[in-house]
Write a protein that holds these residues in place. Structure first.
Motif, PDB file in Angstrom:
ATOM      1  N   THR B  53      16.166   0.153  -3.608  1.00 37.02           N
ATOM      2  CA  THR B  53      14.705   0.109  -3.814  1.00 37.02           C
ATOM      3  C   THR B  53      14.141   1.525  -3.854  1.00 37.02           C
ATOM      4  N   ARG B  83      -1.604   5.767  -1.003  1.00 34.75           N
ATOM      5  CA  ARG B  83      -1.858   4.318  -1.168  1.00 34.75           C
ATOM      6  C   ARG B  83      -3.020   4.089  -2.145  1.00 34.75           C
ATOM      7  N   ASN B  98       7.426  -5.929  -8.559  1.00 30.49           N
ATOM      8  CA  ASN B  98       8.599  -5.352  -7.874  1.00 30.49           C
ATOM      9  C   ASN B  98       8.640  -3.835  -8.028  1.00 30.49           C
ATOM     10  N   ARG B 100       6.098  -1.815  -8.614  1.00 31.24           N
ATOM     11  CA  ARG B 100       5.009  -1.222  -7.828  1.00 31.24           C
ATOM     12  C   ARG B 100       5.424  -1.124  -6.360  1.00 31.24           C
ATOM     13  N   ALA B 101       6.056  -2.184  -5.862  1.00 33.38           N
ATOM     14  CA  ALA B 101       6.496  -2.186  -4.457  1.00 33.38           C
ATOM     15  C   ALA B 101       7.549  -1.098  -4.222  1.00 33.38           C
ATOM     16  N   GLU B 104       5.853   2.321  -4.203  1.00 33.12           N
ATOM     17  CA  GLU B 104       5.108   2.548  -2.956  1.00 33.12           C
ATOM     18  C   GLU B 104       6.077   2.853  -1.810  1.00 33.12           C
ATOM     19  N   THR B 105       7.184   2.118  -1.766  1.00 32.97           N
ATOM     20  CA  THR B 105       8.175   2.345  -0.701  1.00 32.97           C
ATOM     21  C   THR B 105       8.704   3.771  -0.778  1.00 32.97           C
TER      22      THR B 105
END
Lengths: 259, 119
Positions: B53, B83, B98, B100-101, B104-105
């Motif tokens: 990820t 954020r 997915n 975008r997540a 961000e991670t």
């Protein structure tokens, strides 16, 4: 009443108005910082973009009056993380060249362009890519290859292209020759929407591959604006050498839309 | 004025390498955009995510985001600022949920990692 006379500048104005009318969707698009210099990055897989090119070349001097406006309509497809392909649907233009007794519009060619990204300018020391283009038309066939380098430093982006082109022209493609050219550009991102910079273009014609003509160098500022799903970049270039057989000024505008 | 092609090639390439060698620490890609394994090893947010990820997030940050603008140095913005930026920019880049997540991670993990390294 004055008779209406069509001038190439009207087409440029029409294109600009059309570009503004289509600016409705608040979505960013993959955009070009330069018009003569290619960047090493490629479009994301699955993305499709329409790019329209307008290049106006002119020599307003009394010794050689020349005007041409060339148009290219390109559809660009992101295939993989490192590979993009484009189709130039039509290269066409208007030419006004009293010396060659040419006046009017003509379709010139269509083309296929492939770009493979080798290194990423954001994460590697130097971004790089290779480029190939095959162009075919009623009286021309061209093969073009480019080496593309890009360096990003903060908000500055520097680009360099070395280009080798082989061309066959004429009714039976009997005239053949080549051209070596280089372009260098620098662009500064004032904001994500507005960028300014400069470009340099250096060209050497190689008629018949047997001799090299004089080098011609052009230079000028560039400006890029992005809004919503469209962007536009314009570069006016002035000849910095003194080659009478080459045009004095050329201006290229590219505007793109993403789908 | 006659100009030699070799001279122009040399001049162009020399300019690029000169610019490359003058770059500051902040524009050094390894420091400005830490690798997934570096983020995983040095941030709380990164430790809770799997390496794939984080790698996906870094790839999006350094390719999709840079299609429209130069990559911003992660250390220049705080976690709350990142954020907010991701909320604004992810829809513009047409990022899937997915992706975008993952972005961000990676960005939050890298921001924490760079902040802890500078303390």
């Amino acid at each position: 009443m004055r008779k209406f006379q069509f001038k190439p500048i009207y087409l440029l104005n029409l294109c600009l108005v059309a570009m503004l009318l289509f600016a409705v969707d608040p979505v960013e698009a993959g955009a070009r910082r330069f018009t003569y210099v290619y960047e090493a990055t490629t479009s994301a897989p699955g993305t499709v973009e329409l790019e329209n090119w307008v290049t106006w070349k002119t020599s307003p001097s009394e010794n050689r009056r020349f005007n041409s406006v060339d148009f290219r309509h390109e559809i660009e497809f992101g295939i993989t993380d490192h590979f993009q392909a484009s189709v130039y649907l039509a290269n066409w233009g208007y030419r006004e060249d009293p010396d060659a007794n040419e006046h009017g519009f003509s379709y010139q060619s269509s083309a296929i362009e492939l770009i493979y990204n080798l290194t990423n300018p954001t994460t590697d020391f130097l971004g790089s890519a290779v480029y190939a283009e095959i162009t075919g038309g009623p009286e021309e066939f061209e093969l073009e290859s480019k080496a593309i380098l890009q360096k990003n430093i903060g908000r500055f982006v520097f680009g360099y292209n070395a280009v080798l082109e082989a061309a066959w022209e004429g009714e039976h493609l009997e005239e053949h020759g080549g051209e070596f050219s280089q372009s260098f550009g620098v662009s500064y991102e004032i904001s994500p929407s507005f960028l300014v910079g400069a470009e340099l273009l250096h060209e050497i014609d190689l008629p018949g591959w047997s001799e090299a003509e004089d080098s011609v160098v052009y230079g000028g500022p560039n400006m890029s604006y992005r809004h919503g799903n469209w962007w536009a970049t314009v570069t006016p270039l002035v000849q910095m050498t003194n080659i009478a057989s080459e045009v004095d000024v050329q201006t290229r505008l590219i505007f793109g839309f993403s789908f | 004025m006659k100009l030699c092609a070799v001279r122009w090639v040399t001049l162009g390439l020399s300019c690029l390498f000169l610019l490359g060698s003058c770059q500051s620490d902040l524009s050094d890609p390894r420091k400005a955009y830490p690798t997934a394994s570096a983020v995983s090893a040095s941030s709380k947010h990164g430790q809770s995510a799997d390496l794939a990820t984080l790698e996906r997030g870094r790839k999006i940050y350094t390719t999709s985001c840079t299609e429209c603008h130069v990559a911003r140095t992660i250390a220049n913005y705080s976690v709350p600022e990142w954020r907010r930026w991701i909320d604004v920019m992810a829809p513009r880049a047409h990022l899937a949920v997915n992706d975008r997540a993952a972005l961000e991670t990676y960005v939050i993990g890298a921001s924490e990692s760079l902040a802890s390294a500078s303390e």
